[in-house]
Write a protein that holds these residues in place. Structure first.
Motif, PDB file in Angstrom:
ATOM      1  N   GLY B  34       0.796  -1.225   0.000  1.00 30.43           N
ATOM      2  CA  GLY B  34       0.000   0.000   0.000  1.00 30.43           C
ATOM      3  C   GLY B  34       0.823   1.266   0.000  1.00 30.43           C
ATOM      4  N   GLU B  35       2.154   1.143  -0.024  1.00 26.68           N
ATOM      5  CA  GLU B  35       3.009   2.344  -0.005  1.00 26.68           C
ATOM      6  C   GLU B  35       3.158   2.925  -1.418  1.00 26.68           C
ATOM      7  N   PHE B  36       3.363   4.218  -1.469  1.00 26.12           N
ATOM      8  CA  PHE B  36       3.677   4.896  -2.740  1.00 26.12           C
ATOM      9  C   PHE B  36       5.083   5.469  -2.554  1.00 26.12           C
ATOM     10  N   LEU B 187      -2.187   8.462 -10.379  1.00 20.13           N
ATOM     11  CA  LEU B 187      -1.407   7.452  -9.641  1.00 20.13           C
ATOM     12  C   LEU B 187      -1.712   7.520  -8.149  1.00 20.13           C
ATOM     13  N   SER B 188      -1.856   8.729  -7.663  1.00 20.53           N
ATOM     14  CA  SER B 188      -2.165   8.931  -6.262  1.00 20.53           C
ATOM     15  C   SER B 188      -3.518   8.303  -5.909  1.00 20.53           C
ATOM     16  N   ASN B 191      -3.311   4.621  -5.697  1.00 18.00           N
ATOM     17  CA  ASN B 191      -2.681   4.224  -4.437  1.00 18.00           C
ATOM     18  C   ASN B 191      -3.683   4.339  -3.283  1.00 18.00           C
ATOM     19  N   LYS B 192      -4.365   5.463  -3.251  1.00 17.11           N
ATOM     20  CA  LYS B 192      -5.253   5.713  -2.099  1.00 17.11           C
ATOM     21  C   LYS B 192      -6.575   4.946  -2.198  1.00 17.11           C
ATOM     22  N   LYS B 196      -3.171   0.295  -4.416  1.00 20.72           N
ATOM     23  CA  LYS B 196      -2.033  -0.230  -5.173  1.00 20.72           C
ATOM     24  C   LYS B 196      -0.712   0.228  -4.548  1.00 20.72           C
ATOM     25  N   THR B 197       0.207  -0.698  -4.446  1.00 21.92           N
ATOM     26  CA  THR B 197       1.558  -0.348  -4.023  1.00 21.92           C
ATOM     27  C   THR B 197       2.286   0.162  -5.261  1.00 21.92           C
ATOM     28  N   ILE B 198       2.906   1.332  -5.126  1.00 19.84           N
ATOM     29  CA  ILE B 198       3.551   1.933  -6.302  1.00 19.84           C
ATOM     30  C   ILE B 198       5.012   2.246  -5.990  1.00 19.84           C
ATOM     31  N   ALA B 211       4.097  11.085  -3.625  1.00 13.71           N
ATOM     32  CA  ALA B 211       4.389   9.794  -2.995  1.00 13.71           C
ATOM     33  C   ALA B 211       4.366   9.926  -1.473  1.00 13.71           C
ATOM     34  N   ASN B 212       4.135   8.792  -0.782  1.00 16.75           N
ATOM     35  CA  ASN B 212       4.166   8.819   0.688  1.00 16.75           C
ATOM     36  C   ASN B 212       5.600   8.872   1.183  1.00 16.75           C
TER      37      ASN B 212
END
Lengths: 385, 223
Positions: B34-36, B187-188, B191-192, B196-198, B211-212
């Motif tokens: 789940g991280e970006f 993309l954000s 992810n949110k 999706k892990t990106i 990104a996070n």
């Protein structure tokens, strides 16, 4: 999807693809034409009957045999009929106007050669006129001759002026049978020899013997040759096929050269298409790398790359087939029939054209397929941008 | 808890003119599910190489890459290809769409590796094209689309098979500011909203802000 990709890829550079297809088409067309020339030469061999033997002078075909052999041949067990020929040649209109002119026995010739079809009326008219002749339909058409017309021929092998009256036109039973021959009475020739050149009278060029069982051809040939062994005119008997092949053998060097040329053309176009495919595959390295990235494997890349080359080659093969039909028709129309009496595109040649087109497609894809499959994804992706 | 992506003491070097050139040097990295993550760094720092290793399109010279519990080094080339088709979605700087396929067909391409029937494939494709806002461009070929639109098709292609991991190599590198902003927002959202892990490689600080987590690579080492 793979089919969609290979066909759309093939049409991506339309001009390049069209030129490649044209190149293959011309090569396949030329291959078909050259093969048809060879087939034409072999047509006499292919048209032979397996129940006919040719009896000729053992030393050489140019030496005659006595007419008296006919009775002895008829008595040989297994022999069902005998006819005979003399090669007359002569000049009709012009020396360059060649077609086979032969003296024969009008009573038996059409029994032994049923592939020359004449109507009963024409056959009777021919038999009843000592100076009558029968022409093949192609030669009659070429010179505009019809029954009742007179042909004047200047003799060379048999000197003097010779006059014949056309009494019939024979039609070949199939398009593999020569329709360019002229047949006339052997007796007409022999009569003149008796008065002008008595030493040449009573001679026959060769006998054509019909046998009941083709499986006995070798045994009957042996009996016939044994019959005349140690005579002043020993014989050599062989099947009609072997006899005709003997003539073809004289041209074997030319046939080999034409055959080699035909296959060289195929080889050259293989290299041309291989070059085109290598260029195309190189241009699409990134796309193949992306496909691999998405999870497609070597077999998918193989399908797309070789499918494209096979697609182009088959289109080229189809166009080449069309071109061969055109070439063959053009030759059959514009080249005198006496040059190529039987000029037809054989099923074997058509099959070979498509087999070679397919092979060109398969083989030309080998190098680009290998390169694309072996390419590392990261190397392929470097091509982008 | 182990991350979705675990990189353990990974080094990568290339042979060039009989010389070995080190690109990555003993990298260890964990990317939780789940991280970006934005990987940043100057050209030649090894960002793309690291991304390729995570995505399973290249192999390390040393060390282990484990994604979703699968040690990528244990897979054959065919096994790796199959793994990529189900677990990773790729987004490239230059979109890398198939020019002979329409937007719809490009997105559908990865689904041909599944057993989904045509009807199901079409539903999936329509859904993801809607997500990226290109439901009205299905029949357009790549050369009939703008750069931003092409990248959105590429994103749709990357997510159509519902992979757990998305990798993006300079996804805004070829786009104008406005299009880049749209892509990063998309993309954000992925992810949110879709979890999706990106892992994204970028030069662009604006893009990295979405990104996070940001990590920097320099001369093959991570900071």
């Amino acid at each position: 999807m793979m089919i969609k990709m290979m066909t759309r890829n093939a049409l991506r550079h339309k001009l390049r693809t069209i030129l490649t297809i044209l190149g293959i088409a011309i090569a396949v067309g030329a291959f078909g034409l050259l093969r048809t020339v060879i087939t034409s030469w072999y047509s006499a061999v292919e048209a032979t009957a397996n129940d006919r033997l040719i009896v000729r002078q053992k030393v050489s075909f140019i030496f005659p045999l006595p007419y008296s052999y006919r009775e002895q041949l008829l008595k040989v067990p297994g022999v069902e009929g005998v006819t005979y020929f003399n090669w007359f040649q002569g000049v009709y209109k012009d020396k360059s106007e060649f077609f086979p002119r032969m003296a024969t026995d009008p009573e038996t010739v059409f029994d032994i050669y049923p592939e020359w079809i004449v109507t009963p009326e024409e056959k009777a008219a021919f038999q009843n006129d000592r100076s009558g002749c029968i022409l093949g339909v192609d030669i009659a058409k070429k010179y505009g001759l019809k029954p009742g017309d007179v042909m004047n021929i200047e003799g060379d092998i048999y000197p003097g002026q010779w006059q014949f009256t056309v009494r019939g036109i024979y039609k070949p039973r199939s398009n593999a049978v020569d329709g360019t021959q002229m047949l006339f009475h052997w007796a007409y020739l022999d009569e003149r020899m008796k008065t002008d050149m008595p030493g040449r009278a009573g001679n026959v060029g060769w006998y054509s013997v019909k046998i009941g069982n083709p499986d006995e051809a070798a045994a009957i040939s042996e009996v016939i040759d044994g019959l005349f062994a140690n005579s002043s005119a020993e014989t050599k008997t062989e099947t009609e096929r072997a006899f005709n092949e003997g003539f073809i053998a004289a041209y074997s060097a030319i046939i080999t050269a034409i055959n080699t040329m035909a296959f060289m053309i195929i080889g050259i176009i293989l290299l041309v298409l291989a070059n085109t495919m290598i260029m195309s595959a190189r241009e699409r390295n990134t796309e193949y790398a992306v496909m691999k990235t998405l999870g497609f494997t070597g077999k998918h890349i193989f399908a797309v790359v070789s499918g494209e080359s096979i697609f182009i080659a088959i289109l080229g093969g189809l166009a080449g087939y069309g071109l061969t039909l055109f070439f063959v028709q053009a030759v059959a129309t514009f080249v005198p029939k006496n040059m190529f009496p039987v000029f037809i595109l054989s099923p074997v040649t058509i099959t070979l054209e498509f087999v070679f087109a397919l092979l060109i497609g398969l083989l030309s894809g080998v190098i680009p397929v290998y390169q694309s499959v072996k390419m590392k994804i990261v190397d392929g992706l470097r091509y982008s941008g | 808890m182990a991350g979705l992506v675990e990189i353990e003491n990974v080094s990568k070097s290339y042979d060039k003119d009989a010389e070995s050139v080190a690109v990555l040097d003993n990298i260890t990295l964990s990317v939780p599910d789940g991280e970006f993550l934005a990987l940043m760094g100057p050209s030649g720092s090894g960002k793309s190489t690291l991304l390729n290793l995570i995505a399973g399109i290249d192999r390390p010279s040393k060390g282990r890459v484990v994604v979703g519990g699968v040690d990528l080094g244990s897979l054959s080339e065919t096994g790796l290809a199959k793994w990529r088709s189900t677990h990773v979605g790729f987004i490239f700087q230059f979109y890398n769409l198939m020019p002979v396929l329409t937007a719809f067909e490009n997105v559908e391409l990865p689904l041909h590796l599944t057993n989904l029937p045509k009807k199901k494939r079409s539903e999936h494709v329509a859904r993801v094209l809607d997500i990226v806002g290109l439901g009205d461009r299905v029949k357009h070929y790549p050369n009939q689309l703008s750069g931003g639109q092409q990248q959105r098709v590429a994103i749709a292609r990357a997510i159509v098979s519902d992979p757990t991991l998305l990798v993006a190599d300079e996804p805004t590198g070829d786009l104008d500011r406005h299009s880049a902003e749209e892509i990063m927002t998309l993309l954000s959202r992925l992810n949110k909203e879709l979890g999706k892990t990106i892992v994204m490689v970028t030069h662009d600080p604006h893009a990295a802000e979405k990104a996070n987590v940001q990590r920097h690579l320099d001369k093959g080492t991570l900071s």
